[in-house]
Design a protein around this motif. Structure first.
Motif, PDB file in Angstrom:
ATOM      1  N   GLY A 131     -10.366  -7.225   2.390  1.00 58.92           N
ATOM      2  CA  GLY A 131     -11.138  -6.715   3.642  1.00 58.92           C
ATOM      3  C   GLY A 131     -11.025  -5.792   4.762  1.00 58.92           C
ATOM      4  O   GLY A 131     -10.134  -4.681   3.839  1.00 58.92           O
ATOM      5  N   ALA A 154      -8.726  -4.422   6.246  1.00 55.67           N
ATOM      6  CA  ALA A 154      -7.122  -4.597   6.578  1.00 55.67           C
ATOM      7  C   ALA A 154      -7.015  -3.335   8.179  1.00 55.67           C
ATOM      8  O   ALA A 154      -6.452  -4.022   9.248  1.00 55.67           O
ATOM      9  N   SER A 174     -14.721  10.674   9.460  1.00 57.84           N
ATOM     10  CA  SER A 174     -13.990   9.324   9.266  1.00 57.84           C
ATOM     11  C   SER A 174     -15.175   8.420   8.017  1.00 57.84           C
ATOM     12  O   SER A 174     -15.079   6.984   8.938  1.00 57.84           O
ATOM     13  N   GLN A 177       0.798  -1.148   0.085  1.00 50.65           N
ATOM     14  CA  GLN A 177       0.077   0.002  -0.277  1.00 50.65           C
ATOM     15  C   GLN A 177       0.945   1.274  -0.322  1.00 50.65           C
ATOM     16  O   GLN A 177       0.161   1.923  -0.726  1.00 50.65           O
TER      17      GLN A 177
END
Ligand SMILES: Cc1ncc(C[n+]2csc(CCOP(=O)(O)OP(=O)(O)O)c2C)c(N)n1
Ligand SMILES: [Mg+2]
Length: 623
Positions: free
Chosen positions: A501, A503, A445, A398
């Protein structure tokens, strides 16, 4: 002689009124409401829907796919335009209206203005119960729209046409107020929307709302100057208020003159350019090592336009020097008083400019400056290592995805993100090159903010490359506005990071003794747990099916090529990339309080509880 009037429906009057509102700051005028998003159903189709077609020449209309997403788009738009221009959102009654709640909360938490116009039940009660009406057995005046009250900065239900006059003026006051803003809700009973009334002509006259820049109080300023002059290790914490006020140059001038270093919150990042010698990057739980080290030893923390969320203060554990004091420059007294601070209640630009003037000749100790510059240089090494990808043929991690994007963007590109493991990586690693490049929604968020927000940003900045970064979980939460981007031909760029998913929550779950429960996207196994094979879901094909051009990148090399192509694309384009572990590369430099089970029969939880109790012991109350 009676004053001139105009006979219009309530909805028509509202649209005409909104089209005549302007903001003015620093002598520059803007039309306040740049457009109205809408999904029609009963509750607004015959009222506002009719008014929007009648006045299409003065009020642009945008068709959305989900009500929540329309609010996100509007919020992204307002943030990009420094809150000087906003969008409205109209919905049907019932589910259309309640779908606004998440978006409204996001707007209000982040102090970003948006006008919400949900339909409501008949004020007359003539046809009760309507389709989708909540029949409250005791409180007959309650409607589902009341769910919007706690998440709105201003709320009214316009139960008679003439009540609109006062209510609309109050609504615009909040939309244009630099201190008290957020979601503004005018719930509009559908019978009232369609009812005609003789409106005073003056209601439709152009009206300019001056967005003030209150100057600091002289006594507060004198106190602040004394505190800064006396400080040995001052540290500025720059929050979103720096951007809202367009105070970046004033901040830079103060920092250039005094040498005070700047750490930034998620909303404040980019307040200084990343390569300014005094820019230390993010602060707090997702902050950089240099910021957090300085925060632990600072004797004066100067908050500018920050709300001091738990991420910023490491849940009350970050500012550890026993005699640390706070000085808060904030236009909102509510925020200025946090952490028992000395206050400077004023506009960020006015306050920073006044401080710089009053501090003339003052500079921090050369040893302090050398210390933080060395810390910054060390952190830049960490960033370079995390972004670098030496093997072109490998599957990227990432952080290497961020490295590839970093190499492609220009100074003005906007990078949008809100949730998952990306916000932490971005806060630590992103090199913000311009004030509005780093667009993180981290007050709420909210998974699913990114794609619709990209639309609102692109509408505000048509010639700027706009990137929405989303994880696979986030994509699945809210991909609907891809269709809108296609319809409006908004060439937004989507970077879709597949790691099967949640993470981020998986890692968090592990650290709090919850064993990654329910966080991977996997088939149910024989024992009932979700530990089977990864799900055979093709999100790239999904994005393509909604009308995006999709580029699949399997390696670092393909990723670089895809990002270059996406940046040049004139259609909405998705770069789809599966990442290699680890999903979030760098460890946290400071704590975050997520309470752990105090009793449990499972080893993972009891071990996590022991660690939790050690960390929580560091919490300080600043009094
Ligand atoms: C609307 C919403 N629901 C739940 C959460 C809690 N949450 C935060 S991150 C996250 C997982 C995000 O998954 P993904 O987008 O795949 O990113 P990753 O963690 O894999 O990087 C969840 C469920 C949230 N922030 N927003
Ligand atoms: Mg994921």
């Amino acid at each position: 002689m009676s004053a001139a009037t105009r006979r219009l429906t309530t909805a028509q009057a509202l649209v005409r009124f909104l089209a005549a509102q302007y903001t003015e700051r620093d002598g520059v005028h803007h039309r306040l409401i740049t457009g109205t998003w809408g999904i029609f159903g009963h509750g607004n189709v015959a009222g506002l829907g009719q008014a929007l077609v009648e006045y299409a020449d003065v009020m642009p209309y945008h068709q959305g796919r989900s009500e929540q997403a329309m609010v996100h788009a509007a919020v992204g738009h307002a943030r990009q335009l420094n809150r000087l221009r906003v969008q409205a959102v109209t919905t049907s009654i019932g589910p259309g209206a309640t779908n606004l709640v998440t978006g409204a909360a996001l707007a209000t938490v982040n102090r970003l203005p948006v006008l919400l116009l949900p339909g409501d039940y008949f004020a007359s009660h003539a046809a009760d119960p309507l389709l989708q009406q909540l029949e409250h057995p005791v409180e007959a005046d309650v409607s589902v729209n009341d769910a919007l009250r706690p998440v709105s900065r201003y709320f009214d239900r316009v139960t008679r046409p003439e009540a609109l006059v006062a209510s609309a003026l109050k609504a615009v006051r909040v939309l244009t107020d630099p201190a008290e803003t957020g979601a503004v809700t005018l719930a509009l009973p559908q019978d009232v929307q369609s009812e005609a009334h003789d409106w005073p002509e003056e209601f439709f006259a152009d009206r300019v709302w001056h967005v003030r820049r209150p100057a600091p109080d002289p006594e507060e300023l004198a106190e602040a100057v004394r505190a800064v002059r006396a400080a040995e290790r001052p540290l500025i914490v720059a929050g979103g208020g720096v951007h809202h006020s367009e105070a970046e140059q004033a901040l830079k001038a103060l920092v250039d003159a005094t040498g005070i270093p700047v750490a930034s919150t998620q909303a404040g990042k980019g307040a200084l350019r990343h390569d300014h010698p005094a820019d230390l990057g993010g602060i707090g739980h997702t902050g950089t090592a240099v910021s957090d080290e300085l925060a632990r030893t600072a004797d004066l923390v100067i908050g500018v336009g920050t709300r001091y969320s738990d991420f910023t203060t490491a849940s009350g554990t970050l500012f550890q020097r026993p005699d640390v004091r706070f000085l808060n420059l904030n236009i909102t007294a509510f925020d200025a008083h946090k952490l028992a601070a000395r206050t400077l209640v004023c506009d960020a630009r006015s306050g920073l400019t006044a401080l710089a003037e009053a501090l003339s000749g003052h500079r921090v100790d050369a040893a302090y400056e050398a210390e933080y510059r060395a810390g910054k240089a060390r952190w830049e090494e960490t960033v370079r290592a995390a972004l670098r990808a030496d093997d072109d043929g490998a599957v990227p991690t990432q952080t290497q995805v961020l490295g590839a994007l970093d190499a492609v963007v220009g100074d003005e590109d906007v990078v949008i993100n809100a949730a998952g493991s990306l916000p932490g990586d971005l806060h630590k690693l992103w090199r913000a090159r311009s004030p509005r490049q780093y667009h993180l929604e981290y007050g709420y968020s909210c998974m699913g903010y990114e794609i619709p927000a990209a639309l609102g940003v692109q509408q505000a900045a048509p010639d700027t490359p706009v990137w929405a970064l989303v994880g696979d979980g986030t994509y699945l939460m809210n991909p609907t506005e891809i269709v809108t981007a296609v319809q409006e031909n908004l060439p937004v760029k989507l970077v879709l990071v597949q790691n099967h998913g949640y993470a981020s929550i998986g890692g968090l779950s592990e650290s709090v003794g919850a064993e990654r429960f329910g966080t991977d996207y996997r088939h149910r196994a024989a024992d009932g747990s979700f530990t089977g094979a990864p799900l055979p879901v093709d999100l790239a094909a999904n994005a393509a099916s909604l009308g995006m051009d999709v580029l699949r990148a399997k390696t670092v090399r393909e990723l670089r090529e895809a990002l270059v192509a996406a940046r040049a694309a004139t259609r909405p384009t998705c770069v789809y990339v599966e990442t290699a572990p680890p999903s979030a590369a760098l460890p946290a430099e400071a704590w975050w309080d997520v309470p752990v089970a105090e009793v449990s029969a499972r080893e993972a939880a009891t071990a996590a509880r022991t660690a939790y109790e050690r960390s929580v012991a560091d919490r300080r109350h600043h009094l």
